[in-house]
Write an enzyme that holds these catalytic residues in place. Structure first.
Site, PDB file in Angstrom:
ATOM      1  N   ASP B 109     -15.199   9.123   8.173  1.00 45.47           N
ATOM      2  CA  ASP B 109     -15.134   8.033   8.126  1.00 45.47           C
ATOM      3  C   ASP B 109     -17.196   8.153   9.166  1.00 45.47           C
ATOM      4  OD1 ASP B 109     -15.959   4.720   7.857  1.00 45.47           O
ATOM      5  OD2 ASP B 109     -14.071   4.797   9.398  1.00 45.47           O
ATOM      6  N   SER B 110     -17.662   7.053   9.322  1.00 41.37           N
ATOM      7  CA  SER B 110     -19.247   8.162   9.713  1.00 41.37           C
ATOM      8  C   SER B 110     -18.886   7.106  10.882  1.00 41.37           C
ATOM      9  CB  SER B 110     -20.360   6.881   8.837  1.00 41.37           C
ATOM     10  OG  SER B 110     -20.060   5.351   8.782  1.00 41.37           O
ATOM     11  N   GLY B 112     -19.104   4.026  12.938  1.00 44.66           N
ATOM     12  CA  GLY B 112     -19.605   2.856  13.230  1.00 44.66           C
ATOM     13  C   GLY B 112     -18.480   1.644  13.414  1.00 44.66           C
ATOM     14  N   PHE B 113     -17.265   1.366  12.681  1.00 46.13           N
ATOM     15  CA  PHE B 113     -16.292   1.087  13.049  1.00 46.13           C
ATOM     16  C   PHE B 113     -15.639   1.177  14.500  1.00 46.13           C
ATOM     17  CE2 PHE B 113     -11.865  -0.024  12.887  1.00 46.13           C
ATOM     18  CZ  PHE B 113     -12.382  -1.669  12.702  1.00 46.13           C
ATOM     19  N   ASP B 163     -22.193   2.164   9.054  1.00 47.24           N
ATOM     20  CA  ASP B 163     -22.311   0.923   8.669  1.00 47.24           C
ATOM     21  C   ASP B 163     -21.684  -0.045  10.190  1.00 47.24           C
ATOM     22  OD1 ASP B 163     -19.625   1.409   8.331  1.00 47.24           O
ATOM     23  OD2 ASP B 163     -19.719  -0.227   6.609  1.00 47.24           O
ATOM     24  N   GLN B 206     -20.571  -4.971   2.479  1.00 47.67           N
ATOM     25  CA  GLN B 206     -19.738  -5.613   3.415  1.00 47.67           C
ATOM     26  C   GLN B 206     -20.689  -7.365   2.738  1.00 47.67           C
ATOM     27  OE1 GLN B 206     -17.808  -5.156   5.621  1.00 47.67           O
ATOM     28  NE2 GLN B 206     -18.465  -2.675   6.687  1.00 47.67           N
ATOM     29  N   ASP B 283      -7.326   4.562   1.725  1.00 46.58           N
ATOM     30  CA  ASP B 283      -6.676   5.415   3.133  1.00 46.58           C
ATOM     31  C   ASP B 283      -6.446   3.869   3.542  1.00 46.58           C
ATOM     32  OD1 ASP B 283      -9.378   4.069   4.212  1.00 46.58           O
ATOM     33  OD2 ASP B 283      -8.620   4.993   5.933  1.00 46.58           O
ATOM     34  N   CYS B 321      14.463  10.482  -4.099  1.00 46.64           N
ATOM     35  CA  CYS B 321      12.796  10.808  -3.621  1.00 46.64           C
ATOM     36  C   CYS B 321      13.508  12.977  -3.545  1.00 46.64           C
ATOM     37  CB  CYS B 321      12.411  10.146  -2.249  1.00 46.64           C
ATOM     38  SG  CYS B 321      11.425  10.967  -0.922  1.00 46.64           S
ATOM     39  N   CYS B 323      11.014  14.178  -0.939  1.00 42.73           N
ATOM     40  CA  CYS B 323      10.834  14.587  -0.516  1.00 42.73           C
ATOM     41  C   CYS B 323      12.114  15.845   0.899  1.00 42.73           C
ATOM     42  CB  CYS B 323      10.282  14.145   1.033  1.00 42.73           C
ATOM     43  SG  CYS B 323      11.517  13.283   2.128  1.00 42.73           S
ATOM     44  N   CYS B 326      14.433  13.107   2.510  1.00 39.67           N
ATOM     45  CA  CYS B 326      15.476  12.728   1.636  1.00 39.67           C
ATOM     46  C   CYS B 326      16.546  14.220   0.462  1.00 39.67           C
ATOM     47  CB  CYS B 326      15.319  12.376   0.464  1.00 39.67           C
ATOM     48  SG  CYS B 326      14.037  10.640   1.327  1.00 39.67           S
ATOM     49  N   HIS B 352       8.361  11.354   4.157  1.00 41.00           N
ATOM     50  CA  HIS B 352       8.874  10.998   4.187  1.00 41.00           C
ATOM     51  C   HIS B 352       7.960   9.608   3.166  1.00 41.00           C
ATOM     52  CE1 HIS B 352      11.654   8.370   1.421  1.00 41.00           C
ATOM     53  NE2 HIS B 352      11.188   7.624   1.883  1.00 41.00           N
TER      54      HIS B 352
END
Lengths: 443, 443
Positions: B109-110, B112-113, B163, B206, B283, B321, B323, B326, B352
């Site tokens: 991610d860039s 900005g946020f 952004d 946006q 994500d 599951c 993993c 589990c 998990h």
């Protein structure tokens, strides 16, 4: 065999040897022994180091990762597990092996030391120890019989006798009274122990730093008869020299056909010296606790990965180490993880330190088998001395192992776990009981 | 092609497509797409979920463990990494892949946020964002050019345009001004981006919840030309219905030959709904953060492993599951680990949850390929509704997923990371930025 004066007041105990549990001596080099302990859950090549899994987990490690370091046996604690999640619950879940998903043998400490050092209130008398949980204040009683029964519920391959770890320093009289009560408790543990194939019971030698008391304790335990013998009450602040003197006065008296376990020890140099004196088994929180604080064991000492000097260092912790931290990551990245408080940092340094300890044990086993332990011990002594000198000199980047005694190391190891509340008790054995738990508390 | 009014004031940009970076459409099912993104570090089967590795580590996971869950690409954050360990340092260490030991692609991610939401002081103007580090108060400037250059230093396979994530709620005028500045910044990023084989640059749509602004933003970005298109400014408190309405108004306008990424989303049901609308990449910190708080994703909802009701439960979290949590452990043991604050608890629940998310994505990919997504989506909707109903009813053991909107989930996700300081900004995208770091701080 005449009944020991310290044995139970009931009839003399018959000779003792648990079926399917045993020790094989494979090679000797001086007093050092290369051997193998057979248990219900497999064998352990000795000398061996047991990672500490106080509450049923080696902190910040999956069981697969623990096994990948080369560890064959782990330690857990009666005191912690009886309080959380409770011995009945562990038993319902199929025992510690099933609960932890640890396939190999497990040794459990008996809870006496932790009840005395961790509990908010405690009272010791001939029957046992009455204490209040340090977690929720509930009252509990531990006796030799109860401690033995709990370890049976936990499914420990090796059950430790319930004992009092005599505080240091102690007068001869205090040490004698304490040791003799522990010997009477040992006899009660022997009676309470339920024999099962591959499960063993170890006695614990006490007697502080007094050779005659240590000899009396060995005689008492030998008369009762156990599957193995531990040396307790050391690494509690007496310092390396006194610890080694006490081992010199104790180990030669122990039965040669049973494994010998030095409880709560220690730094690499402590282990090397004790192996040279015939000790087979070790446990300590040092490698795991050190990992959580950013301290990494490397050849010849330690380094603190938090030091700014590592921030740009593209080298691994140890170029010869094959653990994931060293194979995959730079010191700079590990420094970054600690700088950011990232869990992966403690995972990787814990893994590295346990791997380092297991490599040390493997090298000692090989040295004994090949008859070159003397030379290997000399190398470790020189490296330890050089690390202390570098630290004393304050040389740039030296950051060697600053602790010159196992006791001091142990003392620092108990920070944050309540054990340090009791002055003089916060030693190496305390260091085995969940020390530094504040560091391990991620939640 | 006429120059977009939002593009750089310099000459119109030539058509854009980074060599060796691309998207292959393999199958469609309604609006949903089964595809593959090719990058310099390998391919990613889509729809895909990227675990969040804010500071260059997916919290409480080794990179091998992340890969074992099935994840093929991870996300990292420009803001965090430029402050610690610093972009120059990452570059000297060989870039993020080498530093993290992550072999697959990485999207960054860039910043900005995060600069707007995490920094103690910040000022936004046409040039960029001036801010003070939330760590040490140092002053930094992020511009489209600088954010792009940093991501190049980090060696991100996918660079995100710099952004402004428009706050919610925002008036039409505020949203329009904010979006149009982000479009001008996007054009500057495009100019600043250094093309390398297999490395791509994504624009970010946006426009808040206003369909006409979203359409204008898509047109502006398409005119500039990017290797992929992200939908930003959602999951910031608008709720699931408005988020889906906005996707409905936006996704059909996006170029069909490029991957589409919905930033910071979300819960399983959010992902399912967005996949049905044609989104390819996701994500979110939710699975990792939830793992650190003891919340486990299971079929049809979540459970809180801290609840006392799990203390004696010998069952695994999810019997289907595979993993390690589990396969090897009971709910009772996981409860015990959280009860004791043991690091292994967060390691296992994080693993998990990431495994659960990857299984979800695999099942969605299969459903699209086999033309049965509609039925799969219906099943997820029913399960999510049942979980909400169970939670509303307060039924015993219900502990379903209490959150009925991605925004609310995202809001809670930012607790403890400073993002929540700014009202209305603590949404899903903030949830991607190291949220819950207090929980992850084990040191």
């Amino acid at each position: 065999m005449t009944a020991s004066p310290f044995a139970s007041s009931t009839s003399p105990l018959p000779p003792f040897s648990s079926p399917g549990f045993g020790y094989s001596l494979l090679a000797r080099d001086g007093a050092a022994r290369r051997g193998r302990v057979a248990t219900a859950h497999g064998t352990v090549e000795t000398p061996a180091f047991m990672p500490v899994g106080t509450a049923g987990t080696v902190k910040a490690m999956t069981p697969d990762a623990v096994a990948a370091t080369g560890a064959e046996m782990v330690l857990a604690n009666t005191y912690h597990l009886m309080l959380r999640p409770g011995a009945d619950r562990v038993a319902r879940l199929g025992g510690l092996h099933a609960m932890m998903h640890w396939q190999g043998p497990i040794l459990t400490d008996s809870g006496g030391f932790q009840a005395m050092s961790l509990a908010a209130l405690r009272r010791i008398d001939e029957d046992g120890i009455l204490f209040q949980s340090h977690i929720d204040g509930t009252r509990h009683m531990l006796t030799p019989e109860r401690a033995t029964a709990i370890q049976d519920q936990l499914d420990a391959d090796i059950t430790m006798c319930f004992d009092e770890c005599t505080p240091f320093p102690a007068t001869f009289e205090v040490a004698a009274d304490s040791m003799r009560r522990s010997m009477r408790w040992a006899a009660r543990c022997r009676v309470a122990f339920r024999q099962r194939p591959g499960y063993g019971l170890f006695g614990i030698v006490q007697g502080s730093v007094y050779p005659e008391l240590r000899a009396e304790s060995v005689a008492a335990l030998s008369a009762i008869g156990f599957d193995g013998y531990a040396v307790g009450g050391l690494a509690v602040g007496e310092g390396l020299a006194l610890m080694l003197d006490t081992l010199d006065a104790t180990v030669p008296l122990l039965p040669a056909d049973r494994p010998r376990y030095l409880m709560g020890v220690g730094r690499p140099i402590d282990i090397v010296e004790a192996v040279a004196r015939g000790i087979d088994l070790f446990d300590c929180v040092i490698p795991t606790r050190a990992g959580r604080t950013g301290r990494a064991y490397v050849q010849g000492g330690t380094l603190n990965i938090r030091n700014a000097g590592h921030a740009d260092d593209p080298r691994p912790l140890d170029p010869d180490c094959t653990c994931p931290a060293c194979r995959h990551h730079s010191r700079a990245y590990l420094h970054h993880l600690f700088d950011c408080g990232e869990v992966l940092g403690i995972m990787l340094l814990t893994w590295h330190n346990l791997h380092h300890y297991q490599q040390l044990m493997a090298s000692l086993r090989a040295a004994i088998a090949e008859g070159r332990l003397t030379e290997v011990v000399a190398g470790h002594r020189a490296a330890a001395a050089a690390a202390v000198a570098a630290a004393d000199g304050g040389g740039a980047g030296a950051d060697g192992d600053l602790d010159s005694s196992a006791g001091r190391e142990g003392a620092s190891a108990t920070d944050g776990d309540g054990a340090a509340r009791i002055k003089g008790r916060s030693g190496g054995r305390g260091a085995r009981t969940g020390a530094g738990r504040d560091l391990g508390r991620a939640l």
